[in-house]
Design a protein around this motif. Structure first.
Motif, PDB file in Angstrom:
ATOM      1  N   ILE A  25      20.048  55.262  10.236  1.00 47.23           N
ATOM      2  CA  ILE A  25      21.464  55.226  10.710  1.00 47.23           C
ATOM      3  C   ILE A  25      21.530  54.945  12.271  1.00 47.23           C
ATOM      4  O   ILE A  25      20.604  55.473  12.908  1.00 47.23           O
ATOM      5  N   ASP A  26      22.784  54.133  12.608  1.00 49.65           N
ATOM      6  CA  ASP A  26      22.773  53.901  13.971  1.00 49.65           C
ATOM      7  C   ASP A  26      24.389  53.838  13.947  1.00 49.65           C
ATOM      8  O   ASP A  26      24.993  53.695  13.054  1.00 49.65           O
ATOM      9  N   ALA A  27      24.904  53.671  15.455  1.00 50.51           N
ATOM     10  CA  ALA A  27      26.301  53.670  15.684  1.00 50.51           C
ATOM     11  C   ALA A  27      26.434  52.709  16.819  1.00 50.51           C
ATOM     12  O   ALA A  27      25.343  52.517  17.506  1.00 50.51           O
ATOM     13  N   ASP A  28      27.725  52.022  17.155  1.00 47.39           N
ATOM     14  CA  ASP A  28      27.887  51.230  18.046  1.00 47.39           C
ATOM     15  C   ASP A  28      28.703  51.844  19.253  1.00 47.39           C
ATOM     16  O   ASP A  28      29.097  53.025  18.800  1.00 47.39           O
ATOM     17  N   SER A  29      29.048  51.280  20.304  1.00 48.71           N
ATOM     18  CA  SER A  29      29.750  51.723  21.429  1.00 48.71           C
ATOM     19  C   SER A  29      31.331  52.024  20.975  1.00 48.71           C
ATOM     20  O   SER A  29      31.914  52.788  21.609  1.00 48.71           O
ATOM     21  N   ASP A  30      31.833  51.430  20.019  1.00 45.78           N
ATOM     22  CA  ASP A  30      33.326  51.794  19.495  1.00 45.78           C
ATOM     23  C   ASP A  30      33.244  52.823  18.488  1.00 45.78           C
ATOM     24  O   ASP A  30      34.481  53.082  17.885  1.00 45.78           O
ATOM     25  N   THR A  73      18.227  49.101  14.283  1.00 40.45           N
ATOM     26  CA  THR A  73      19.253  49.208  15.660  1.00 40.45           C
ATOM     27  C   THR A  73      20.729  48.247  15.798  1.00 40.45           C
ATOM     28  O   THR A  73      20.027  47.110  15.342  1.00 40.45           O
ATOM     29  N   VAL A  74      21.424  48.674  15.857  1.00 41.53           N
ATOM     30  CA  VAL A  74      22.575  47.674  16.018  1.00 41.53           C
ATOM     31  C   VAL A  74      23.054  47.484  17.607  1.00 41.53           C
ATOM     32  O   VAL A  74      23.349  48.430  18.272  1.00 41.53           O
ATOM     33  N   GLY A  75      23.084  46.168  17.729  1.00 35.51           N
ATOM     34  CA  GLY A  75      23.391  45.667  19.080  1.00 35.51           C
ATOM     35  C   GLY A  75      24.774  44.949  19.132  1.00 35.51           C
ATOM     36  O   GLY A  75      25.289  44.506  18.174  1.00 35.51           O
ATOM     37  N   PRO A  76      24.877  44.409  20.153  1.00 40.73           N
ATOM     38  CA  PRO A  76      26.295  43.472  20.236  1.00 40.73           C
ATOM     39  C   PRO A  76      26.256  42.328  19.611  1.00 40.73           C
ATOM     40  O   PRO A  76      27.165  41.630  19.133  1.00 40.73           O
ATOM     41  N   GLU A  77      24.787  41.609  19.420  1.00 41.47           N
ATOM     42  CA  GLU A  77      24.703  40.384  18.921  1.00 41.47           C
ATOM     43  C   GLU A  77      24.474  40.856  17.470  1.00 41.47           C
ATOM     44  O   GLU A  77      24.484  39.795  16.595  1.00 41.47           O
ATOM     45  N   GLY A  78      24.192  41.700  16.782  1.00 39.86           N
ATOM     46  CA  GLY A  78      23.787  41.790  15.565  1.00 39.86           C
ATOM     47  C   GLY A  78      22.538  43.190  15.187  1.00 39.86           C
ATOM     48  O   GLY A  78      22.943  44.109  15.957  1.00 39.86           O
ATOM     49  N   TYR A  79      21.986  42.965  14.378  1.00 38.59           N
ATOM     50  CA  TYR A  79      20.937  43.981  13.729  1.00 38.59           C
ATOM     51  C   TYR A  79      19.547  43.641  14.022  1.00 38.59           C
ATOM     52  O   TYR A  79      19.077  42.689  13.795  1.00 38.59           O
ATOM     53  N   TYR A  80      18.739  44.663  14.576  1.00 38.80           N
ATOM     54  CA  TYR A  80      17.506  44.687  14.721  1.00 38.80           C
ATOM     55  C   TYR A  80      16.652  45.509  13.741  1.00 38.80           C
ATOM     56  O   TYR A  80      16.857  46.797  13.778  1.00 38.80           O
ATOM     57  N   ILE A  81      16.259  44.937  12.932  1.00 39.85           N
ATOM     58  CA  ILE A  81      15.588  45.831  11.583  1.00 39.85           C
ATOM     59  C   ILE A  81      13.949  45.676  11.754  1.00 39.85           C
ATOM     60  O   ILE A  81      13.420  44.578  11.704  1.00 39.85           O
ATOM     61  N   GLU A  82      13.472  46.964  11.911  1.00 39.67           N
ATOM     62  CA  GLU A  82      12.027  46.975  12.073  1.00 39.67           C
ATOM     63  C   GLU A  82      11.130  46.898  10.570  1.00 39.67           C
ATOM     64  O   GLU A  82      11.897  47.859   9.576  1.00 39.67           O
ATOM     65  N   THR A  83      10.217  46.338  10.524  1.00 36.18           N
ATOM     66  CA  THR A  83       9.227  46.409   9.511  1.00 36.18           C
ATOM     67  C   THR A  83       7.996  46.948  10.030  1.00 36.18           C
ATOM     68  O   THR A  83       7.975  47.551  10.917  1.00 36.18           O
ATOM     69  N   PHE A  84       6.878  46.964   8.754  1.00 39.22           N
ATOM     70  CA  PHE A  84       5.549  47.648   9.203  1.00 39.22           C
ATOM     71  C   PHE A  84       5.109  46.894  10.679  1.00 39.22           C
ATOM     72  O   PHE A  84       4.447  47.780  11.475  1.00 39.22           O
ATOM     73  N   ASN A  85       5.228  45.728  11.041  1.00 39.23           N
ATOM     74  CA  ASN A  85       4.603  44.976  12.361  1.00 39.23           C
ATOM     75  C   ASN A  85       5.554  44.085  12.640  1.00 39.23           C
ATOM     76  O   ASN A  85       5.062  43.169  13.513  1.00 39.23           O
ATOM     77  N   ASN A  86       6.739  44.118  12.536  1.00 41.84           N
ATOM     78  CA  ASN A  86       7.840  43.090  13.270  1.00 41.84           C
ATOM     79  C   ASN A  86       9.065  43.567  13.349  1.00 41.84           C
ATOM     80  O   ASN A  86       9.525  44.830  12.924  1.00 41.84           O
ATOM     81  N   VAL A  87      10.008  42.868  14.065  1.00 40.06           N
ATOM     82  CA  VAL A  87      11.429  43.230  14.199  1.00 40.06           C
ATOM     83  C   VAL A  87      12.072  42.208  13.634  1.00 40.06           C
ATOM     84  O   VAL A  87      12.004  40.893  14.269  1.00 40.06           O
ATOM     85  N   LEU A  88      12.682  42.217  12.598  1.00 38.73           N
ATOM     86  CA  LEU A  88      13.531  41.041  12.044  1.00 38.73           C
ATOM     87  C   LEU A  88      15.063  41.058  12.886  1.00 38.73           C
ATOM     88  O   LEU A  88      15.785  42.090  12.721  1.00 38.73           O
ATOM     89  N   CYS A  89      15.602  39.939  12.981  1.00 39.90           N
ATOM     90  CA  CYS A  89      16.917  39.774  13.747  1.00 39.90           C
ATOM     91  C   CYS A  89      17.925  39.188  12.960  1.00 39.90           C
ATOM     92  O   CYS A  89      17.773  38.132  12.485  1.00 39.90           O
ATOM     93  N   TYR A  90      19.054  39.578  12.864  1.00 39.57           N
ATOM     94  CA  TYR A  90      20.200  39.323  12.026  1.00 39.57           C
ATOM     95  C   TYR A  90      21.325  39.314  12.708  1.00 39.57           C
ATOM     96  O   TYR A  90      21.702  40.234  13.630  1.00 39.57           O
ATOM     97  N   ASP A  91      22.431  38.316  12.872  1.00 41.06           N
ATOM     98  CA  ASP A  91      23.430  38.387  13.431  1.00 41.06           C
ATOM     99  C   ASP A  91      24.516  39.168  12.690  1.00 41.06           C
ATOM    100  O   ASP A  91      24.158  39.575  11.425  1.00 41.06           O
ATOM    101  N   LEU A  92      25.737  39.392  13.368  1.00 39.93           N
ATOM    102  CA  LEU A  92      26.576  40.497  12.749  1.00 39.93           C
ATOM    103  C   LEU A  92      27.128  39.882  11.356  1.00 39.93           C
ATOM    104  O   LEU A  92      27.607  40.663  10.445  1.00 39.93           O
ATOM    105  N   SER A  93      26.844  38.808  10.950  1.00 33.43           N
ATOM    106  CA  SER A  93      27.412  37.904   9.671  1.00 33.43           C
ATOM    107  C   SER A  93      26.325  38.289   8.669  1.00 33.43           C
ATOM    108  O   SER A  93      26.444  38.139   7.474  1.00 33.43           O
TER     109      SER A  93
END
Length: 229
Positions: A25-30, A73-93
């Motif tokens: 679970i995460d939240a943004d500044s809004d 983790t949710v950031g202004p650019e999108g989502y940072y999603i952790e796996t066992f040994n990596n961080v996968l990056c997805y934009d807001l879409s």
């Protein structure tokens, strides 16, 4: 069911129910809340709730993901999603944009009020990199192996544990202040900053309240629960 806690430590039960297993679970500044959950078929869903706790959108990941998703983790650019040994990056879409790893050591994405930080912790060091979108920017290395790393009280700071003591670490300079009465026996998880002399922590799955105000009252048990970042 979900419970939300304010800065005054009042806990409110929200009228929200999900059929899938909650992963993170995460939240943004809004004030929007994001819930990453896994369906029975192995697919992952991000459910977005507006500040009124009404579902305002969903994002579905395919069931054939090569790695299990552990944290988000949710950031202004999108989502940072952790796996066992990596961080996968997805934009807001939901479009995949790349990855930050793979990593051989422990790692985490941490969100302060004004910055996103990638922390990588080895046997005798911890490295912090400021994230600029989905790229790493300024990088700092301190000679401390840290665990339970969480957002600090201001930019350039994190809370972390070393030798059972909670530290307020300025990773840009290497200076740190120990909460001398905060020794925690057990597995220490995340922290939530409340004020210069008080914070919350998860120890052995229990939510604990720490304060520097009065000697002899180092911690009070607030109940068994999961503390999101």
């Amino acid at each position: 069911c979900f419970y939300f806690m304010g800065a005054d430590l009042d806990v409110t039960k929200a009228d929200i129910a999900l059929d899938s297993a909650v992963v993170s679970i995460d939240a943004d500044s809004d004030g929007n809340i994001y819930v990453l959950s896994m369906e029975q078929d192995g697919s992952y869903i991000i459910t977005k709730l507006n500040p009124a706790l009404v579902v305002s959108g969903t994002l579905i990941f395919p069931a054939d993901m090569e790695e299990a998703l552990w944290d988000m983790t949710v950031g202004p650019e999108g989502y940072y999603i952790e796996t066992f040994n990596n961080v996968l990056c997805y934009d807001l879409s939901g479009k995949y944009t790349g990855e930050l790893g793979p990593f051989q050591d422990a790692f985490d994405v941490i969100k302060n009020d004004t910055e996103l930080i990638l922390a990588v912790s080895g046997d005798d060091y911890t490295q912090f990199s400021i994230l600029r979108g989905f790229e790493t920017g300024d990088t700092y290395k301190v000679s401390m192996a840290l665990s339970g790393i969480s957002a600090g009280p201001r930019a350039g700071h994190v809370f972390a544990v070393n030798s059972g003591i909670v530290w307020d670490l300025d990773f840009t300079s290497g200076n740190y202040t120990g909460y001398s009465n905060s020794y925690a026996s057990g597995e220490v998880g995340s922290f939530m900053y409340l004020s210069p002399d008080a914070y919350l922590s998860v120890v052995n799955g229990e939510l604990m309240y720490y304060t520097l105000a009065r000697q002899g009252e180092e911690r009070r048990q607030a109940g068994d629960c999961f503390l999101g970042r």
